[in-house]
Design an enzyme around this catalytic site. Structure first.
Site, PDB file in Angstrom:
ATOM      1  N   CYS A  37     -66.900 -74.092  39.469  1.00 19.78           N
ATOM      2  CA  CYS A  37     -66.506 -72.794  40.056  1.00 19.78           C
ATOM      3  C   CYS A  37     -66.377 -71.685  39.023  1.00 19.78           C
ATOM      4  CB  CYS A  37     -65.200 -72.933  40.842  1.00 19.78           C
ATOM      5  SG  CYS A  37     -63.737 -73.082  39.786  1.00 19.78           S
ATOM      6  N   TYR A  61     -65.132 -82.455  20.674  1.00 20.42           N
ATOM      7  CA  TYR A  61     -64.218 -81.309  20.788  1.00 20.42           C
ATOM      8  C   TYR A  61     -62.771 -81.750  21.001  1.00 20.42           C
ATOM      9  CZ  TYR A  61     -68.221 -78.341  20.386  1.00 20.42           C
ATOM     10  OH  TYR A  61     -69.331 -77.723  19.879  1.00 20.42           O
ATOM     11  N   CYS A 121     -60.610 -74.809  41.508  1.00 16.57           N
ATOM     12  CA  CYS A 121     -61.145 -75.465  42.713  1.00 16.57           C
ATOM     13  C   CYS A 121     -60.628 -76.895  42.884  1.00 16.57           C
ATOM     14  CB  CYS A 121     -62.676 -75.464  42.678  1.00 16.57           C
ATOM     15  SG  CYS A 121     -63.381 -76.492  41.359  1.00 16.57           S
ATOM     16  N   LEU A 167     -66.651 -68.314  -0.694  1.00 19.35           N
ATOM     17  CA  LEU A 167     -66.457 -69.231  -1.813  1.00 19.35           C
ATOM     18  C   LEU A 167     -67.680 -69.259  -2.727  1.00 19.35           C
ATOM     19  CD1 LEU A 167     -64.299 -71.210  -2.842  1.00 19.35           C
ATOM     20  CD2 LEU A 167     -65.446 -73.005  -1.538  1.00 19.35           C
ATOM     21  N   ARG A 222     -61.468 -82.268  17.574  1.00 27.34           N
ATOM     22  CA  ARG A 222     -61.232 -81.003  16.871  1.00 27.34           C
ATOM     23  C   ARG A 222     -59.981 -80.305  17.411  1.00 27.34           C
ATOM     24  NH1 ARG A 222     -66.048 -77.336  16.640  1.00 27.34           N
ATOM     25  NH2 ARG A 222     -64.658 -76.312  15.185  1.00 27.34           N
ATOM     26  N   HIS A 266     -67.680 -67.144  19.638  1.00 31.04           N
ATOM     27  CA  HIS A 266     -68.220 -68.479  19.947  1.00 31.04           C
ATOM     28  C   HIS A 266     -67.285 -69.307  20.818  1.00 31.04           C
ATOM     29  CE1 HIS A 266     -71.133 -68.471  16.223  1.00 31.04           C
ATOM     30  NE2 HIS A 266     -71.565 -67.739  17.215  1.00 31.04           N
ATOM     31  N   GLY A 315     -66.027 -65.903   4.670  1.00 31.03           N
ATOM     32  CA  GLY A 315     -66.105 -67.348   4.883  1.00 31.03           C
ATOM     33  C   GLY A 315     -67.139 -67.800   5.885  1.00 31.03           C
TER      34      GLY A 315
HETATM   35  P1  OAD Z   1     -70.389 -72.820   7.734  1.00 28.46           P
HETATM   36  O1  OAD Z   1     -69.809 -74.191   7.569  1.00 28.46           O
HETATM   37  O2  OAD Z   1     -71.844 -72.710   7.988  1.00 28.46           O
HETATM   38  O3  OAD Z   1     -70.068 -71.945   6.436  1.00 28.46           O
HETATM   39  C1  OAD Z   1     -68.782 -71.852   5.895  1.00 28.46           C
HETATM   40  C2  OAD Z   1     -68.815 -70.924   4.681  1.00 28.46           C
HETATM   41  O4  OAD Z   1     -67.478 -70.808   4.202  1.00 28.46           O
HETATM   42  C3  OAD Z   1     -69.682 -71.430   3.519  1.00 28.46           C
HETATM   43  O5  OAD Z   1     -70.517 -70.378   3.069  1.00 28.46           O
HETATM   44  C4  OAD Z   1     -68.649 -71.823   2.462  1.00 28.46           C
HETATM   45  O6  OAD Z   1     -69.095 -71.569   1.142  1.00 28.46           O
HETATM   46  C5  OAD Z   1     -67.491 -70.911   2.794  1.00 28.46           C
HETATM   47  N1  OAD Z   1     -66.168 -71.441   2.397  1.00 28.46           N
HETATM   48  C6  OAD Z   1     -65.751 -72.721   2.361  1.00 28.46           C
HETATM   49  N2  OAD Z   1     -64.480 -72.793   1.965  1.00 28.46           N
HETATM   50  C7  OAD Z   1     -64.065 -71.514   1.734  1.00 28.46           C
HETATM   51  C8  OAD Z   1     -62.842 -70.923   1.301  1.00 28.46           C
HETATM   52  N3  OAD Z   1     -61.764 -71.650   1.015  1.00 28.46           N
HETATM   53  N4  OAD Z   1     -62.800 -69.580   1.183  1.00 28.46           N
HETATM   54  C9  OAD Z   1     -63.881 -68.811   1.470  1.00 28.46           C
HETATM   55  N5  OAD Z   1     -65.050 -69.310   1.876  1.00 28.46           N
HETATM   56  C10 OAD Z   1     -65.149 -70.645   2.023  1.00 28.46           C
HETATM   57  O7  OAD Z   1     -69.520 -72.098   8.886  1.00 28.46           O
HETATM   58  P2  OAD Z   1     -69.872 -70.766   9.721  1.00 28.46           P
HETATM   59  O8  OAD Z   1     -70.637 -69.811   8.903  1.00 28.46           O
HETATM   60  O9  OAD Z   1     -68.594 -70.315  10.332  1.00 28.46           O
HETATM   61  O10 OAD Z   1     -71.082 -72.294  15.799  1.00 28.46           O
HETATM   62  O11 OAD Z   1     -70.794 -71.357  10.855  1.00 28.46           O
HETATM   63  C11 OAD Z   1     -71.288 -70.500  11.840  1.00 28.46           C
HETATM   64  C12 OAD Z   1     -71.400 -71.224  13.156  1.00 28.46           C
HETATM   65  O12 OAD Z   1     -72.181 -72.415  12.973  1.00 28.46           O
HETATM   66  C13 OAD Z   1     -70.081 -71.738  13.710  1.00 28.46           C
HETATM   67  O13 OAD Z   1     -69.367 -70.763  14.435  1.00 28.46           O
HETATM   68  C14 OAD Z   1     -70.520 -72.848  14.598  1.00 28.46           C
HETATM   69  C15 OAD Z   1     -71.555 -73.487  13.710  1.00 28.46           C
HETATM   70  O14 OAD Z   1     -72.567 -74.185  14.362  1.00 28.46           O
HETATM   71  C16 OAD Z   1     -70.873 -72.897  16.971  1.00 28.46           C
HETATM   72  O15 OAD Z   1     -70.270 -73.955  17.074  1.00 28.46           O
HETATM   73  C17 OAD Z   1     -71.440 -72.173  18.138  1.00 28.46           C
END
Ligand code: OAD
Length: 234
Positions: free
Chosen positions: A120, A56, A139, A203, A59, A109, A176
């Site tokens: 704390c 993290y 704390c 996408l 990131r 998230h 997305g």
């Molecule tokens: P993913 O990485 O699973 O999916 C990203 C999506 O964005 C895919 O379907 C891609 O096709 C699409 N994508 C990529 N580039 C794009 C663009 N330029 N325009 C539009 N779409 C695009 O990410 P999330 O669905 O956000 O949780 O993942 C869900 C959760 O899984 C996250 O919040 C995280 C992860 O584990 C935690 O960390 C708790």
């Protein structure tokens, strides 16, 4: 589009991809080379704190080098100009929606730029590197801060507010996200049960595409501004 008053927008990593932040799944994704259970669970934090904090920290450092893109800016414009109800629910832990100016939003998230004390419970803004050592602003304890991120196995934030907004919505728009992680992945089904309109902007087809009335495929930086223009033009 029929009479739309209240909109719920769900965003995922895809909206931030064109800002330069990696998505999670697929080639080059953040989970590539990692097992999620080694990084993103309370057990991983207890077992290997340095690895999790480093993930993290990296990131957070990457976030400082990027800017919101046209997709974030379009949603911020929707927030400013849409007279009806709006809630932007993001699964993203970056702060690009708010840096673009969005206000009617929440982070289900958690947030990279927030930390809380495991001792704390005190929450504080946090922009540095946890591996460099931390002190809780509440704390004063040393090295008890953890990223304010919802790990797998933990309850997402503000579920009541999301459910209430979905209950009043006329339109649900997903942008997305791969539809791989619940409960967010289930909001489209919740919306369908409630009989409201559903639209996906992504996408490529996602695990949930089947559930949406309409899916538009393309980059968020193009699809989102076009959709916002369309909605505001109604
Ligand atoms: P993913 O990485 O699973 O999916 C990203 C999506 O964005 C895919 O379907 C891609 O096709 C699409 N994508 C990529 N580039 C794009 C663009 N330029 N325009 C539009 N779409 C695009 O990410 P999330 O669905 O956000 O949780 O993942 C869900 C959760 O899984 C996250 O919040 C995280 C992860 O584990 C935690 O960390 C708790």
């Amino acid at each position: 589009m029929t009479d739309i008053r209240n909109i719920v927008v769900l965003t995922g990593a895809g909206i931030s991809a064109e800002s330069g932040l990696n998505t999670f799944r697929g080639p080059g994704g953040l989970w590539e080379g990692h097992r999620v259970e080694d990084i993103c669970t309370p057990e991983a934090l207890a077992r290997n704190r340095a690895l999790v904090l480093d993930f993290y920290d990296q990131r957070r450092a990457a976030l400082a080098t990027v800017e919101p893109n046209a997709g974030h800016r379009a949603l911020a414009r929707l927030d400013r100009e849409w007279k009806g109800g709006l809630l932007i629910v993001t699964q993203n832990v970056d702060d690009l929606h708010e840096r673009a100016g969005a206000k009617r939003m929440l982070h289900m998230h958690g947030e990279l730029m927030s930390a809380f004390c495991e001792h704390c419970g005190h929450r504080q803004r946090f922009g540095g590197a946890m591996l460099d050592g931390t002190h809780c602003g509440g704390c004063g304890a040393a090295d008890t801060l953890r990223p304010d991120i919802v790990f797998f196995g933990e309850m997402p934030y503000e579920m009541d507010r999301i459910d209430a907004a979905l209950g009043e919505a006329d339109l649900f728009v997903s942008i997305g996200t791969s539809g791989a992680v619940y409960p967010a992945a289930g909001y489209v089904q919740q919306a369908r049960h409630a009989g409201i309109e559903t639209l996906e902007l992504n996408l490529e087809p996602s695990a949930g595409s089947y559930f949406f009335h309409e899916t538009r495929l393309g980059p968020a930086s193009e699809l989102v501004p076009a959709w916002v223009e369309e909605v505001l033009g109604k």
